[in-house]
Design an enzyme around this catalytic site. Structure first.
Site, PDB file in Angstrom:
ATOM      1  N   LYS A 187      -9.288   3.694  -4.921  1.00 39.30           N
ATOM      2  CA  LYS A 187      -8.840   2.864  -6.041  1.00 39.30           C
ATOM      3  C   LYS A 187      -9.777   2.977  -7.235  1.00 39.30           C
ATOM      4  O   LYS A 187      -9.369   2.750  -8.372  1.00 39.30           O
ATOM      5  CB  LYS A 187      -8.731   1.396  -5.609  1.00 39.30           C
ATOM      6  CG  LYS A 187      -7.507   1.099  -4.775  1.00 39.30           C
ATOM      7  CD  LYS A 187      -7.232  -0.398  -4.766  1.00 39.30           C
ATOM      8  CE  LYS A 187      -6.030  -0.735  -3.896  1.00 39.30           C
ATOM      9  NZ  LYS A 187      -5.874  -2.177  -3.712  1.00 39.30           N
TER      10      LYS A 187
ATOM     11  N   LYS B  80       8.547   7.388   2.362  1.00 39.23           N
ATOM     12  CA  LYS B  80       8.883   6.017   2.751  1.00 39.23           C
ATOM     13  C   LYS B  80       9.346   5.226   1.537  1.00 39.23           C
ATOM     14  O   LYS B  80       8.834   5.420   0.438  1.00 39.23           O
ATOM     15  CB  LYS B  80       7.646   5.321   3.340  1.00 39.23           C
ATOM     16  CG  LYS B  80       7.512   5.542   4.826  1.00 39.23           C
ATOM     17  CD  LYS B  80       6.717   4.449   5.497  1.00 39.23           C
ATOM     18  CE  LYS B  80       5.304   4.311   4.932  1.00 39.23           C
ATOM     19  NZ  LYS B  80       4.447   3.432   5.699  1.00 39.23           N
TER      20      LYS B  80
ATOM     21  N   LYS C 204       7.702   0.381  -3.381  1.00 42.89           N
ATOM     22  CA  LYS C 204       7.853  -0.191  -4.718  1.00 42.89           C
ATOM     23  C   LYS C 204       7.220   0.716  -5.765  1.00 42.89           C
ATOM     24  O   LYS C 204       7.477   0.559  -6.949  1.00 42.89           O
ATOM     25  CB  LYS C 204       7.229  -1.579  -4.771  1.00 42.89           C
ATOM     26  CG  LYS C 204       5.737  -1.541  -4.512  1.00 42.89           C
ATOM     27  CD  LYS C 204       5.175  -2.906  -4.257  1.00 42.89           C
ATOM     28  CE  LYS C 204       3.732  -2.747  -3.782  1.00 42.89           C
ATOM     29  NZ  LYS C 204       3.245  -3.782  -2.922  1.00 42.89           N
TER      30      LYS C 204
END
Ligand code: TRP
Length: 324
Positions: free
Chosen positions: A110, A191, A194
């Site tokens: 991240k 998969k 969002k």
């Protein structure tokens, strides 16, 4: 009875993959010793919009209730409404080491490529450890990506106990089986998520028309035969979707659609998914019409959570040498 703690991030809209993969089972398995924590403080570590976060936090709780989680059976609460999470996180930052946090894969991923990295991205797993240790959770259901964070929580608990006396319960991670894997309608090798374009995902919060349209536009494969196979990721996904929401066997479905073509399958998938989600969507609409009642349920959950958390903090404060 084992005490269980689940942490769920209030980021983004819930999709069918979330629902059939995990959430629908939560309502079935619910028991009084299960704490469900909507981790809004963790969501502050990435770029976000304050108004959207507030909405997303309430919405997630609303969907969980709509899915059947009963806030009078389990303890459903919002992390930031139990102040002890932040308090314990600070104390555990004095127990965890920089080296341990710096080694976290999620921190490296991240933080990578960002000009400036919030310090909280580094200390994120310590807050997560606090979420767990405050409640003396025995079990923490997680996905494989959280394995390292759980290992850190165990390390921190053990070190705390060694240094200050037995206060913390070392949590055991559990890896619940994923109910069904739902793939993206436009990129069926991936998969449903969002973070992919909305055209490939079926969201709990959209209307039946939108769902039906997306199913109709789902990519299919060459040929016309309706069967499961590695060479047919699109059709396989449609069959698995249908199986997940109707409970039918894939083999039975293959027989039923022999010679029928892709159009018939899509029509039935659209109908079946909408029928499957209808009660949850209806319940959500009812709950969302009275946001005050949802917030009251969450305040009540926070109060019950705080009883446990405050008792732990009293012992922690005493153990580490703070005035009562
Ligand atoms: N880090 C977890 C995730 O990204 C969310 C989380 C926060 C969590 N606190 C937790 C999960 C405590 C389990 C227990 O999914």
């Amino acid at each position: 009875m084992a005490r269980v703690l689940s942490g769920i991030q209030p980021t983004g809209d819930l999709h069918l993959g979330n629902y059939v993969g995990a959430i629908r089972r939560w309502a079935v398995e619910q028991q009084p010793e299960h704490f469900y924590c909507v981790v809004d403080l963790h969501a502050l570590t990435v770029d976000y919009d304050p108004a959207e976060l507030r909405l997303a936090t309430r919405e997630l709780a609303t969907w969980l209730m709509a899915a059947g989680l009963d806030p009078t059976t389990v303890t459903l609460f919002v992390q930031s409404q139990v102040r002890e999470h932040s308090e314990l996180a600070w104390i555990l930052q004095c127990v965890a080491t920089y080296g341990e946090l710096h080694r976290m894969v999620q921190f490296k991923e991240k933080g990578q490529g960002r000009q400036s990295v919030p310090a909280a991205l580094l200390t994120y797993p310590v807050l997560q450890a606090a979420d767990i240790l405050l409640y003396h959770a025995d079990e923490v259901p997680i996905g494989a990506d959280q394995r390292q964070h759980l290992e850190l929580a165990r390390t921190v608990a053990a070190r705390f106990n060694q240094r200050f006396g037995e206060v913390m319960t070392e949590p055991t991670p559990t890896f619940p089986e994923v109910g069904a894997r739902v793939m993206d309608l436009q990129q069926p090798e991936r998969k449903m998520s969002k973070s992919l374009p909305a055209a490939g995902g079926l969201f709990l919060g959209e209307d039946e028309n939108a769902t039906a349209k997306k199913v109709q536009r789902a990519v299919t494969d060459s040929g016309t035969e309706v069967r499961r196979g590695d060479d047919k990721p699109g059709v396989t996904n449609l069959l698995e979707l249908l199986s997940a929401v109707t409970g039918s066997d894939i083999a039975d479905l293959e027989q039923r659609y022999a010679g029928a073509g892709y159009g018939a399958v899509k029509r039935d998938v659209a109908e079946a998914v909408n029928a499957f989600l209808r009660p949850v969507r209806e319940r959500h609409a009812e709950l969302a019409a009275d946001p005050g009642a949802v917030e009251a349920a969450l305040r009540d959950g926070a109060e019950r959570a705080r009883e446990v958390a405050a008792a732990t903090m009293e012992r922690v404060r005493d153990a580490v040498g703070l005035l009562p």
